[in-house]
Design an enzyme around this catalytic site. Structure first.
Site, mmCIF file in Angstrom:
data_model
loop_
_atom_site.group_PDB
_atom_site.id
_atom_site.type_symbol
_atom_site.label_atom_id
_atom_site.label_comp_id
_atom_site.label_asym_id
_atom_site.label_seq_id
_atom_site.Cartn_x
_atom_site.Cartn_y
_atom_site.Cartn_z
ATOM 1 N N LYS A 1 7.121 11.503 0.225
ATOM 2 C CA LYS A 1 6.222 11.179 1.396
ATOM 3 C C LYS A 1 7.079 10.960 2.702
ATOM 4 C CE LYS A 1 2.617 10.866 -1.236
ATOM 5 N NZ LYS A 1 1.951 9.679 -1.736
ATOM 6 N N GLU B 1 -8.028 -0.377 4.717
ATOM 7 C CA GLU B 1 -6.628 -0.559 4.650
ATOM 8 C C GLU B 1 -6.092 -1.339 5.948
ATOM 9 O OE1 GLU B 1 -5.631 2.919 1.346
ATOM 10 O OE2 GLU B 1 -5.328 3.406 3.326
ATOM 11 N N ASP C 1 0.837 -1.260 -0.181
ATOM 12 C CA ASP C 1 0.056 -0.055 -0.116
ATOM 13 C C ASP C 1 1.024 1.251 -0.142
ATOM 14 O OD1 ASP C 1 -2.220 1.367 0.173
ATOM 15 O OD2 ASP C 1 -2.957 0.892 1.979
ATOM 16 N N GLY C 2 0.326 2.277 -0.428
ATOM 17 C CA GLY C 2 0.930 3.584 -0.274
ATOM 18 C C GLY C 2 0.892 4.171 0.933
ATOM 19 N N ALA C 3 1.319 5.444 1.132
ATOM 20 C CA ALA C 3 1.164 6.240 2.118
ATOM 21 C C ALA C 3 1.121 7.865 1.995
ATOM 22 C CB ALA C 3 2.324 6.189 3.228
ATOM 23 N N ASP C 4 0.449 8.588 2.771
ATOM 24 C CA ASP C 4 0.555 10.089 2.463
ATOM 25 C C ASP C 4 1.799 10.701 3.314
ATOM 26 O OD1 ASP C 4 -2.049 10.210 1.372
ATOM 27 O OD2 ASP C 4 -2.934 9.660 3.242
ATOM 28 N N GLY D 1 -5.697 9.464 2.679
ATOM 29 C CA GLY D 1 -5.787 10.595 1.548
ATOM 30 C C GLY D 1 -6.821 10.181 0.593
HETATM 31 C C1 5RP Z 1 -5.686 6.013 0.505
HETATM 32 C C2 5RP Z 1 -4.169 6.139 1.152
HETATM 33 C C3 5RP Z 1 -3.237 6.024 0.103
HETATM 34 O O1 5RP Z 1 -2.089 5.120 0.082
HETATM 35 C C4 5RP Z 1 -2.307 7.242 0.317
HETATM 36 O O2 5RP Z 1 -3.454 8.610 0.153
HETATM 37 C C5 5RP Z 1 -1.435 7.542 -0.786
HETATM 38 O O3 5RP Z 1 -2.029 7.814 -2.162
HETATM 39 P P1 5RP Z 1 -0.956 7.974 -3.455
HETATM 40 O O4 5RP Z 1 -0.465 6.708 -3.787
HETATM 41 O O5 5RP Z 1 -2.140 8.244 -4.724
HETATM 42 O O6 5RP Z 1 -0.162 9.175 -3.307
HETATM 43 O O7 5RP Z 1 -3.864 6.147 2.288
HETATM 44 O O8 5RP Z 1 -6.724 5.776 1.507
#
Ligand code: 5RP
Length: 219
Positions: A121, A103, A81-84, A96
């Site tokens: 990030k 998640e 997964d990604g992160a803000d 975000g």
């Molecule tokens: C979604 C999240 C995303 O992982 C986070 O917002 C990062 O998004 P991106 O990969 O578009 O920068 O938590 O709820």
């Protein structure tokens, strides 16, 4: 490289963490979209995915990757997964993209959390990015007042409901020096569904997209 190219780089690199035959935990967001597209190239080697949002499920299915219900799976070897924001201990702000609750649920099934993110990030202290908090609608003003007592300014995310049908608050002005402690405290507040601090379920590995290539942080 632009930000999207950095996201694509780490989306591709995360394939190295997917064991053959796995059901893969899949997050949400633009970085994960690159991961899903990369996953499609090895779909014959995996059983399928457990997804953290309707949007990711749809993208997985479009690629012909089977999507399993979280409830039908006891463990997954990896969650990507990604992160803000992510700090130097693997703690993150997420949500975000409004998918934080699912998640957390899928991350909790995983043996290993692999965070994929572009280099912007990585932060020293979490909190510059507004902290997302999924709430029960009737409690939103009450929860916002509690944040105000902590020096935070909470605003309702306009026009957005989560996949679970709840509104979100975005909280500005918090410097989150102790993510796990604050996460545990906010989780106690009546009406909070999920706070977007991922401290207890932090990343084990972060693949960071940089101009020099993929930087791997192990926590
Ligand atoms: C979604 C999240 C995303 O992982 C986070 O917002 C990062 O998004 P991106 O990969 O578009 O920068 O938590 O709820």
């Amino acid at each position: 490289m632009n930000q999207d190219q950095l996201k694509a780089l780490v989306g591709q690199a995360a394939l190295a963490y997917v064991p053959d035959g796995a059901i893969v935990g899949v997050g949400t967001g633009s970085t994960v979209n690159h991961f899903i597209d990369a996953l499609a190239t090895i779909k014959h080697r995996i059983q399928g995915a457990v997804s953290s949002s309707d949007a990711s499920s749809e993208r997985l299915r479009r690629h012909g990757i089977p999507v399993f219900d979280a409830g039908s799976v006891e463990r997954v070897p990896v969650y990507v997964d990604g992160a803000d924001e992510i700090d130097g201990h693997g703690c993150m702000i997420k949500g975000g993209g409004a998918a934080l609750t699912r998640e957390k649920i899928v991350a909790d099934l995983a043996e290993r959390f692999v965070c994929i993110a572009d280099a912007s990030k990585l932060v020293d202290t979490l909190g510059k990015f507004p902290l997302p908090v999924e709430v029960i609608a009737m409690a939103a003003p009450q929860v916002a007042r509690r944040f105000a007592e902590q020096g935070g300014v909470a605003t309702l995310r306009a026009g957005v409901l989560t996949d679970n049908g709840h509104p979100l608050l975005d909280v500005r002005g918090l410097a989150i020096a102790q993510p796990e402690a604050l996460e545990a405290e906010i989780n106690q507040w009546p009406g909070v569904v999920t706070v977007g601090i991922f401290g207890r379920l932090r990343a084990d590995v972060c693949l960071l997209g940089t101009e020099q290539g993929v930087r791997t942080l192990v926590f």
